[in-house]
Design a protein around this motif. Sequence first.
Motif, mmCIF file in Angstrom:
data_model
loop_
_atom_site.group_PDB
_atom_site.id
_atom_site.type_symbol
_atom_site.label_atom_id
_atom_site.label_comp_id
_atom_site.label_asym_id
_atom_site.label_seq_id
_atom_site.Cartn_x
_atom_site.Cartn_y
_atom_site.Cartn_z
ATOM 1 N N GLN A 187 0.873 -1.102 0.176
ATOM 2 C CA GLN A 187 0.084 0.029 0.125
ATOM 3 C C GLN A 187 0.788 1.238 -0.058
ATOM 4 N N THR A 188 2.154 1.224 1.046
ATOM 5 C CA THR A 188 2.834 2.146 0.957
ATOM 6 C C THR A 188 3.397 2.780 -0.310
ATOM 7 N N PHE A 189 3.702 1.617 -1.143
ATOM 8 C CA PHE A 189 4.514 1.826 -2.490
ATOM 9 C C PHE A 189 3.525 2.229 -3.488
ATOM 10 N N PHE A 190 2.255 1.848 -3.538
ATOM 11 C CA PHE A 190 1.505 2.008 -4.759
ATOM 12 C C PHE A 190 0.326 2.605 -4.446
ATOM 13 N N GLU A 191 -0.128 3.014 -3.200
ATOM 14 C CA GLU A 191 -1.475 3.704 -3.107
ATOM 15 C C GLU A 191 -1.461 5.250 -3.017
ATOM 16 N N THR A 192 -2.250 6.073 -3.792
ATOM 17 C CA THR A 192 -2.224 7.420 -3.510
ATOM 18 C C THR A 192 -3.517 7.784 -2.866
ATOM 19 N N TYR A 193 -3.507 9.143 -2.278
ATOM 20 C CA TYR A 193 -4.776 9.523 -1.581
ATOM 21 C C TYR A 193 -4.852 11.191 -1.658
ATOM 22 N N ASP A 194 -5.953 11.672 -1.645
ATOM 23 C CA ASP A 194 -6.478 12.862 -1.877
ATOM 24 C C ASP A 194 -7.407 13.443 -0.616
ATOM 25 N N ILE A 202 2.605 15.125 -4.411
ATOM 26 C CA ILE A 202 3.262 14.591 -5.885
ATOM 27 C C ILE A 202 2.248 15.026 -6.980
ATOM 28 N N LEU A 203 2.820 15.535 -8.171
ATOM 29 C CA LEU A 203 2.143 16.455 -9.094
ATOM 30 C C LEU A 203 2.539 15.881 -10.449
ATOM 31 N N LYS A 204 1.603 15.837 -11.323
ATOM 32 C CA LYS A 204 1.854 15.612 -12.722
ATOM 33 C C LYS A 204 2.258 16.800 -13.258
ATOM 34 N N THR A 212 3.937 12.900 -19.527
ATOM 35 C CA THR A 212 3.472 13.250 -18.461
ATOM 36 C C THR A 212 4.290 12.358 -17.370
ATOM 37 N N ILE A 213 4.983 12.968 -16.451
ATOM 38 C CA ILE A 213 5.803 12.386 -15.345
ATOM 39 C C ILE A 213 5.574 13.080 -14.061
ATOM 40 N N PRO A 214 5.491 12.368 -12.959
ATOM 41 C CA PRO A 214 5.044 12.867 -11.545
ATOM 42 C C PRO A 214 6.447 13.597 -11.221
ATOM 43 N N VAL A 215 6.189 14.810 -10.348
ATOM 44 C CA VAL A 215 7.192 15.482 -9.754
ATOM 45 C C VAL A 215 7.100 15.660 -8.313
ATOM 46 N N ILE A 256 -1.505 13.807 -7.919
ATOM 47 C CA ILE A 256 -1.424 12.575 -7.994
ATOM 48 C C ILE A 256 -1.407 12.027 -6.468
ATOM 49 N N ASP A 257 -0.608 12.723 -5.400
ATOM 50 C CA ASP A 257 -0.829 12.123 -4.152
ATOM 51 C C ASP A 257 -0.403 13.389 -3.162
ATOM 52 N N GLY A 258 -1.103 13.302 -1.874
ATOM 53 C CA GLY A 258 -0.749 14.401 -0.994
ATOM 54 C C GLY A 258 -1.646 15.487 -0.723
#
Length: 837
Positions: free
Chosen positions: A436-443, A725-727, A744-747, A774-776
């Motif tokens: 979960q820590t490696f792959f899940e994202t949250y909003d 984390i943003l696109k 498109t890449i994450p930063v 993406i996440d955060g």
Amino acid sequence: MIKKILFAVMFITAQLSAQDYYFKKYHPFDPDVPSPEEFLGYGIGEHHTRHDLIVAYLTKLAEVSNRASIHQYGKTHEGRKLVILTVTDPNNLANLSSIKEKHLAFTDPNQNVSNYGVVPIFINLGYNVHGNEPSSSEAALLTAYTLTASNHPEVLNYLKNGVIMIDPTINPDGRDRHTQWANTYQGNPLVADPQDAEHNEYWPRGRTNHYWFDLNRDWLLGINPESRGKLAWYHEWYPNVVTDFHEMGTQSSYFFEPMKDNGSLNPIMPKENYVDLNNLFGEYFAKSLDSIGSFYFTKEVFDGTYPGYGSSYPDLQGGLGLLFEQASSRGHKQKTAFGEITFPFTIRNQYVSSMATVKAAVENKETLRKYQQKFFKSALSNAAKGRIKGYSFKDFYDQNRVKAFIDKLLLHKVDVYRSGDGFVVPTDQPQYRMVQTFFETYDKYRDSVYYDASAWSVANFYNMKYRPVNNLNLGEKVTDLNGLVEVTPVKKSDYAYIIDYDDYNAVAALNHLQSNGLVLSSSFKPFMAKTTEGNKSFNYGALVVPVSLQKKDADEIYSLVKQAQQKFKVSMFAVDTGYNIKGIDLGSRYVSPLTEPKAAMLIGDGVSSYEAGEVWHLLDTRVHMPITKIPMRNFNRADLDKYNTLVMVSGRYSWSENQLKKIKDWVSKGNTLITIGRASKWAIDKKLVKEKLIAEEKDSTKTVERKPYVDAPENIGKEEVGGVILKVDLDTTHPLAFGYRDQTIPVYKNNSVWLAPSKNEYATVAKYANNPHIDGFITEKNMETYLKPAASLIVSKLGGGRVVMFADNPNFRGSWYGTNRLFLNALFLGDKIRVPE
């Protein structure tokens, strides 16, 4: 004989009494076991103890006591030993392998053992992850002595029912840097004035390790040898309780868990951990500190949301991680609002909490054992409830980046399988929470103010293209890194070699060949070549090594090319003609020779040591390229003409007009200035470049809403961008984006630097996407007002040179493999960027 014995007893008593401030309650002590004072020649708290002496003392304890053994689990960047002293009852120590097997049965969800009260509890006392928070390592010596030498019934009970593993210094390099400083400036008599040099270390200070990394953020990321060694040890033993001792501001008191509420809406760690167990242990800590009159606080700060702390990672491994924060004396004695705080006082609080941890763990071992067992069983049951059964990932173009990602998964004992032409990580495994820590994202979040990052989906750090899967097709299990990168050995050519630039290690191969005297070119347009391995398409940035144009003969060139391929595992191809099947030819004006970078970076007071260390670490450990680190105090006399690239990371650059002119003139000569984060804002504020920042429009007519004063820290704090984390949309035709296939890449963004897109239509390399999240956690105001209109990476012309401006840190914590290439391209291709007028 009687006189000799009496003298010995009196001598030992005298030795102990000097340190009874700490451990008076644990008498009697074994006279055959030397106290720290007897071994060191000074009392604990009188000086700061060097790490080699700490290791030597623990080694001595293991030699003279049948309760202790010492184990080295790694070495630091500077070669210092990382050790753990295991202390337990002699019978336990003699049968430790058998006890370990019984202990690990509780971590296996397929076993149903129930001897909760029989197996000794495993306790890991971890100290001094921040080098200039030194009180805890001194407390480690006192704790080790107490457990090996005390014959008090309470201690003997701890040893019978517990296996205590003492890690005295998690960050030896940083500790010794601080120890040297504190002892060098120690006065006699002591100077309590906060302005004294003893209390004010020089940059980069001792908090961080050799490369200026914060090791308390590295448990999840596993970049440094200190962390990798500890993680390997951790997954061998799975301790039930883990301590994480720190220091904080001098004017504070003492903190222990429970922490502030976890910021996640639905934390993946069990509620039983951060509510029940923390409160249970908190009562022990309060009682022990009350007994010596120390004041403390709980629950207010220090959330454990980020899973990479020493106090949060164990919570995702069936253990209980415990944070302690002691107000620091920052030296041996310092004035505070309540008088003076001394080094011995700070040590005693840490020591008392250490012993309270052991007591609480032993007295609640059945509860901790049941919790650990339930934790791993619930991992499987939770996974079974979920619709997602795994995550698949692959990258056809960059095998070394995939390998680095798999290395991180294996480091945390996450099961990985081959699946077709890619890989899959099933959710049905004991390390489900790490999956979960490696792959899940949250909003969605419970809180809006974080002690650290609110986003950490590691797959995005690696720009890994992954997707959830409902049906698994598991092939061979990946158990190590062997065979993950396969390249066909390059054949000899008398004409040219082409190096695929899509791979993460291509830059390291480029540097290797340049530093060995070869001149390489980069292709600024794609093409298809007829290689000795067949027709092959090459993307933007493909490297060309022309044989006949070098100063070395064909055999020497081939030897160097083979050497680079073997070392970095990058695809390389031999060609016998420059006439390509499609696209440009090898002699095209779009195939441009590259200049070897001669790079420098400004460091010192005002400069972010974290960001500077990340640059240094990247170039040292992955590219193997030197970079000159110029202290700010030497800037005026530094000869910048020796370099063609200068890096400025975030910082406060308070320069005179002459100093600013020196930078401008140097860039204008055709050189490249790379700015990161706040340094990019500085470049705009100082009008070094003709770019702008996005600022909120102020409405002077708007009525200010009155708010409660007590809410100010929360309301102001939530507007800070702690880590999200943003696109971004990337111009893959730009030299800074060579090696990328996806637009498109994450930063990672952890600042409030909002760059306006350049007025030059060709200069905005990366702009935040229309739907960038993406996440955060990020506030709606920051998202709509600042982020969506902003750029992440722009290039601005300055005379004959250019300024490459990163709004976001492409090298964050040494882990952003997905954006490292942007920074490396700025180093190696920067001078090829022609910003059209």
